[in-house]
Write an enzyme that holds these catalytic residues in place. Structure first.
Site, mmCIF file in Angstrom:
data_model
loop_
_atom_site.group_PDB
_atom_site.id
_atom_site.type_symbol
_atom_site.label_atom_id
_atom_site.label_comp_id
_atom_site.label_asym_id
_atom_site.label_seq_id
_atom_site.Cartn_x
_atom_site.Cartn_y
_atom_site.Cartn_z
ATOM 1 N N ALA A 25 15.451 7.537 9.241
ATOM 2 C CA ALA A 25 14.930 8.767 8.665
ATOM 3 C C ALA A 25 15.892 9.512 7.699
ATOM 4 O O ALA A 25 15.637 10.915 7.576
ATOM 5 C CB ALA A 25 14.291 9.316 9.407
ATOM 6 N N ARG A 31 13.009 9.185 -5.400
ATOM 7 C CA ARG A 31 11.798 8.696 -6.261
ATOM 8 C C ARG A 31 10.589 9.810 -6.065
ATOM 9 O O ARG A 31 9.610 9.561 -6.793
ATOM 10 C CB ARG A 31 11.379 7.507 -5.980
ATOM 11 C CG ARG A 31 12.500 6.414 -6.592
ATOM 12 C CD ARG A 31 12.410 4.889 -6.092
ATOM 13 N NE ARG A 31 12.999 5.013 -4.709
ATOM 14 C CZ ARG A 31 13.403 3.962 -3.902
ATOM 15 N NH1 ARG A 31 12.753 2.668 -4.492
ATOM 16 N NH2 ARG A 31 13.823 3.725 -2.804
ATOM 17 N N GLY A 118 11.327 5.142 8.487
ATOM 18 C CA GLY A 118 10.655 6.367 8.536
ATOM 19 C C GLY A 118 9.535 6.491 7.560
ATOM 20 O O GLY A 118 8.577 7.655 7.438
ATOM 21 N N TYR A 383 -18.126 41.561 5.353
ATOM 22 C CA TYR A 383 -16.636 41.368 5.977
ATOM 23 C C TYR A 383 -16.583 41.748 7.450
ATOM 24 O O TYR A 383 -16.818 42.895 7.686
ATOM 25 C CB TYR A 383 -15.514 42.148 5.107
ATOM 26 C CG TYR A 383 -14.210 42.045 5.789
ATOM 27 C CD1 TYR A 383 -13.678 40.779 6.037
ATOM 28 C CD2 TYR A 383 -13.471 43.014 6.276
ATOM 29 C CE1 TYR A 383 -12.565 40.556 6.810
ATOM 30 C CE2 TYR A 383 -12.520 42.995 6.901
ATOM 31 C CZ TYR A 383 -11.844 41.543 7.313
ATOM 32 O OH TYR A 383 -10.570 41.601 8.062
ATOM 33 N N ALA A 397 -27.221 42.942 4.927
ATOM 34 C CA ALA A 397 -26.161 42.516 4.073
ATOM 35 C C ALA A 397 -25.346 43.508 3.487
ATOM 36 O O ALA A 397 -25.678 44.458 3.433
ATOM 37 C CB ALA A 397 -27.434 42.136 2.825
ATOM 38 N N TYR A 404 -8.824 48.140 8.537
ATOM 39 C CA TYR A 404 -7.427 48.607 7.887
ATOM 40 C C TYR A 404 -7.281 49.684 7.186
ATOM 41 O O TYR A 404 -7.922 50.074 6.389
ATOM 42 C CB TYR A 404 -7.002 47.149 7.117
ATOM 43 C CG TYR A 404 -5.655 47.213 6.827
ATOM 44 C CD1 TYR A 404 -4.438 47.443 7.730
ATOM 45 C CD2 TYR A 404 -4.949 46.959 5.530
ATOM 46 C CE1 TYR A 404 -3.220 47.221 7.576
ATOM 47 C CE2 TYR A 404 -3.716 46.876 5.038
ATOM 48 C CZ TYR A 404 -2.713 47.012 6.034
ATOM 49 O OH TYR A 404 -1.457 46.975 5.696
ATOM 50 N N SER A 422 -28.186 47.534 5.742
ATOM 51 C CA SER A 422 -27.560 46.933 4.622
ATOM 52 C C SER A 422 -26.573 47.925 4.107
ATOM 53 O O SER A 422 -26.845 49.045 4.017
ATOM 54 C CB SER A 422 -28.235 46.485 3.578
ATOM 55 O OG SER A 422 -29.365 45.486 3.826
HETATM 56 C C1 UD1 Z 1 14.436 -0.814 2.120
HETATM 57 C C2 UD1 Z 1 15.203 -2.428 2.092
HETATM 58 C C3 UD1 Z 1 14.268 -3.275 1.563
HETATM 59 C C4 UD1 Z 1 12.937 -3.181 2.021
HETATM 60 C C5 UD1 Z 1 12.265 -1.873 2.027
HETATM 61 C C6 UD1 Z 1 11.049 -1.774 2.879
HETATM 62 C C7 UD1 Z 1 17.523 -1.776 2.282
HETATM 63 C C8 UD1 Z 1 18.903 -1.890 1.325
HETATM 64 N N1 UD1 Z 1 16.553 -2.297 1.409
HETATM 65 O O1 UD1 Z 1 14.315 -0.579 0.656
HETATM 66 O O2 UD1 Z 1 14.841 -4.632 1.329
HETATM 67 O O3 UD1 Z 1 12.147 -4.205 1.400
HETATM 68 O O4 UD1 Z 1 12.888 -0.993 2.597
HETATM 69 O O5 UD1 Z 1 10.279 -0.587 2.857
HETATM 70 O O6 UD1 Z 1 17.541 -1.428 3.279
HETATM 71 N N2 UD1 Z 1 17.868 5.585 4.815
HETATM 72 C C9 UD1 Z 1 18.613 6.353 5.737
HETATM 73 N N3 UD1 Z 1 19.995 6.505 5.310
HETATM 74 C C10 UD1 Z 1 20.401 6.201 4.039
HETATM 75 C C11 UD1 Z 1 19.253 5.480 3.322
HETATM 76 C C12 UD1 Z 1 18.300 5.177 3.692
HETATM 77 O O7 UD1 Z 1 18.297 6.558 6.995
HETATM 78 O O8 UD1 Z 1 21.436 6.120 3.759
HETATM 79 C C13 UD1 Z 1 16.536 5.684 5.541
HETATM 80 C C14 UD1 Z 1 15.284 6.043 4.437
HETATM 81 O O9 UD1 Z 1 15.261 7.418 4.875
HETATM 82 C C15 UD1 Z 1 14.166 5.312 4.459
HETATM 83 C C16 UD1 Z 1 14.681 3.859 4.921
HETATM 84 O O10 UD1 Z 1 15.895 4.113 5.512
HETATM 85 O O11 UD1 Z 1 13.408 5.792 5.363
HETATM 86 C C17 UD1 Z 1 14.681 3.036 3.957
HETATM 87 O O12 UD1 Z 1 15.570 3.472 2.795
HETATM 88 P P1 UD1 Z 1 15.000 3.315 1.150
HETATM 89 O O13 UD1 Z 1 15.916 3.987 0.309
HETATM 90 O O14 UD1 Z 1 13.624 3.775 1.009
HETATM 91 O O15 UD1 Z 1 14.904 1.910 1.018
HETATM 92 P P2 UD1 Z 1 14.131 0.834 0.062
HETATM 93 O O16 UD1 Z 1 14.822 1.060 -1.163
HETATM 94 O O17 UD1 Z 1 12.609 1.113 0.192
HETATM 95 CA CA CA Z 2 11.770 2.623 1.045
#
Ligand code: UD1
Ligand code: CA
Length: 479
Positions: A25, A31, A118, A383, A397, A404, A422
C-alpha cells in the site's frame, strides 16, 4: 516477535496458523492523477485499503497483518489505524519487490506470508484462505492467484509450465511474441514460504522499463532455484480486478454497489431501480422498506423496516426507525428519525437533529441540533437550530429560530403543545411555555409563559382611501 509466544497469548481459532499477511500500500497511484494516495480512494464508500484490511482480518488476526505504506504514509496510517494492523514503512517506492524487502524483518518470524495488494479491493476472505490452503497443499515456495478477465491489458501475465506450475510472471511491457496472447493474469495476490521469499529478494534487479524491483520476478528466480511456483485461478475474475485509473475506480464501485443492492433485495428490501442507487457497504435496511430510484445511503446509516425513501434523498450517518416516510429530495446527515415520522419533500436535517415519533417536517425546513417531540409539526419553510421542541407543537410556515448572534449560538425551547404562528422569529435564548400561542409575524425576544398569547408585532393601522388619494394626486401632477 517470537511467533510461538504470540500464538500462545492470542486466541487464533479458525485463523490460519503460521501465516502473516502483508498488504502492498505504499505506491503513489500516478495513473489516478490525484494528490491523495491511491489506497485511500474509495469504492463502495470505503477506502480501497480498508476493504483489503477487512478481508485480511477475517483470515488472520490484525496483529499478524502488516500494511506496507510509503507515499503519504502518515495520512494512510491515520485513515486505517483503527483496524489494529501493523505498519511497515517503505520510505522510497522502488517497486513491489522492494516493498517486501522493507517488510523482511517483520515477516521473518512467520513460516508463510500472504501478500495482498492495497489496490485490489474486492478480494474475499474465502479466496485468500483458498490460496493459503492451495499453497500448503502443493508445498511450493510461492503460489500466485490468477484470473482470466475479459480484458487482460495492464496486468502481468502468467507463463505456465506444467500442471499448476508456472515458469514466470511477465509484466505487460515486457511481453514478447506469443506471450502477448496470454489471457491469464497475475492478480498481485500471492502466498510465499517466508524463508524462500527472503532468500530470493536479494537477487531482484531493477533491469526493466520502470527501473523498479518487481515482486513478480521472484517467480522465475524461484523456478531457477528449483523451487515450485504454483498458480491458482480465481473462480471469479471480478474479485481480483485492480484499480489503477479513475475509470477502474468507477467500474469497481459499480460492482460493489450492485453486490450491496442484491444483498439488500435478498433480505427483503425493495429497490425500484437498484442500478441508480448508491448504497454504502455498511448501511443496514430493514425488510419491506421501499427505496425509490436515485437514493444515496452512506456511512453508518441504519434504516428500519416498512419505510419509504423518496427519490433523490441523500442520507448519511443517520438512524431512521420503522415506518418512516421520507419524501423525495431530503438531505439527512447525522440525525435520528423516530417511528412513523414523515419528512419532505426537500427537508434538510443537519447533524444532531432528532425527529420524534409521528412528527412531520415538510418542504424547505432546515433543522440543526434540534429535537422535535412526538407528533410535532414543522411543515413549511423554517429554520430550527439549537432548539428543543416539545410534543405536538405546531411550528407555522416560515418560522425562524434566531440562534446565532454573530458570536455564540443560543437555545430555543418550545414546550409541549405550543402554537407558533407563521413567520415568527424567535430570538434565542428564549422559552415558549407549554400551550402558549405566538401570533403570526411576531418577533419574540422574551420568554412566553405557558398558555399565554404573545404578540410581538406592530398593531395594524388602516387609512381609509389613502391609496386612491395618492393615485389622484399623481395623475393631477402629470396633466
Ligand atoms: C502489479 C503486478 C502485476 C499485476 C498487478 C495486479 C508488479 C511488478 N506487477 O502491477 O503483475 O498484474 O499488480 O493488480 O508487481 N506498491 C508498493 N510499493 C511500491 C510500488 C507499489 O507498496 O514501490 C503497491 C501499490 O501501492 C499497489 C501495489 O503495490 O497497492 C501494486 O502496485 P502497482 O504499481 O499498482 O502495480 P501494477 O502495475 O498494477
Ligand atoms: Ca495496480
Amino acid at each position: 516477535m517470537p511467533r510461538n509466544l504470540k500464538q500462545a497469548v492470542l486466541p487464533t481459532a479458525g485463523k490460519l496458523e503460521g501465516f502473516a499477511i502483508a498488504i502492498l500500500a505504499a505506491g503513489k497511484g500516478t495513473r489516478l492523477k490525484s494528490k491523495h494516495p491511491k489506497v485511500l480512494h474509495a469504492v463502495g464508500g470505503k477506502p480501497l485499503l480498508l476493504h483489503v484490511i477487512e478481508a485480511a482480518r477475517q483470515v488472520v488476526p490484525a496483529d499478524r497483518i502488516f500494511a506496507i505504506i510509503g507515499h503519504e504514509a502518515e495520512g494512510v496510517r491515520q485513515a486505517v489505524a483503527h483496524s489494529g494492523v501493523n505498519f511497515v514503512l517503505q520510505p522510497e517506492q522502488r517497486g513491489t519487490g522492494h516493498a517486501l524487502v522493507c517488510a523482511a524483518q517483520a515477516l521473518a518470524p512467520y513460516a508463510n506470508v500472504l501478500v495482498l495488494s492495497g489496490d485490489v479491493p474486492l478480494i474475499r476472505p474465502q479466496t485468500i484462505r483458498a490460496l493459503a490452503e492451495f499453497h500448503l497443499q502443493h508445498r511450493g515456495a510461492m503460489a500466485v492467484l490468477t484470473a482470466r478477465p475479459p480484458d487482460a491489458s495492464g496486468y502481468g501475465r502468467i507463463v505456465r509450465r506444467r500442471g499448476a506450475e508456472i515458469a514466470a510472471i511477465v509484466e505487460q511491457k515486457a511481453l514478447r511474441g506469443k506471450q502477448e496472447r496470454i489471457a491469464e493474469i497475475n492478480s498481485g495476490i500471492y502466498a510465499f514460504r517466508v524463508k524462500d521469499l527472503l532468500a530470493r529478494l536479494t537477487d531482484l534487479t531493477n533491469d526493466n522499463f520502470h527501473h523498479e524491483y518487481y515482486l513478480t520476478d521472484i517467480a522465475a528466480l524461484l523456478v531457477r532455484a528449483r523451487q515450485k511456483v504454483m498458480a491458482l485461478e480465481a473462480e471469479n475474475a471480478h474479485e481480483v480486478l485492480g484499480v489503477n485509473t479513475r475509470a477502474e475506480l468507477a467500474q469497481l464501485d459499480v460492482l460493489l454497489r450492485r453486490r450491496k443492492a442484491e444483498e439488500l433485495m435478498s433480505a427483503g428490501v425493495t429497490l425500484l431501480r437498484p442500478e441508480t442507487c448508491l448504497i454504502d457497504d455498511q448501511v443496514q435496511v430493514g425488510a419491506d422498506t421501499v427505496i425509490e430510484p436515485f437514493v444515496h445511503l452512506s456511512g453508518k446509516t441504519i434504516i428500519g423496516s416498512d419505510c419509504r425513501i423518496g427519490s433523490f434523498s441523500v442520507i448519511r450517518d443517520s438512524e431512521i426507525a420503522n415506518g418512516v416516510e421520507i419524501r423525495p429530495g431530503c438531505v439527512i446527515t447525522g440525525s435520528r428519525v423516530h417511528q412513523a415520522a414523515v419528512l419532505g419533500p426537500y427537508s434538510h436535517l443537519r447533524p444532531g437533529s432528532e425527529i420524534g415519533e409521528g412528527a412531520h417536517v415538510g418542504n424547505f425546513v432546515e433543522t440543526k441540533k434540534s429535537r422535535l417531540g412526538k407528533g410535532a409539526k414543522a411543515n413549511h419553510l423554517s429554520y430550527l437550530g439549537d432548539s428543543d421542541i416539545g410534543a405536538n407543537v405546531n411550528v407555522g410556515a416560515g418560522t425562524i429560530t434566531c440562534n446565532y448572534d454573530g458570536i455564540s449560538k443560543h437555545p430555543t425551547i418550545i414546550e409541549e403543545g405550543a402554537f407558533i404562528g407563521s413567520d415568527a422569529t424567535l430570538v434565542a435564548p428564549v422559552r415558549i411555555g407549554a400551550g402558549a400561542y405566538i401570533a403570526a409575524g411576531s418577533c419574540i425576544t422574551q420568554d412566553v409563559p405557558p398558555d399565554a398569547l404573545a404578540l410581538g408585532r406592530a398593531y395594524q393601522t388602516v387609512k381609509e382611501g389613502w391609496a386612491k388619494k395618492r393615485r389622484e394626486a399623481r395623475a393631477a401632477k402629470k396633466s
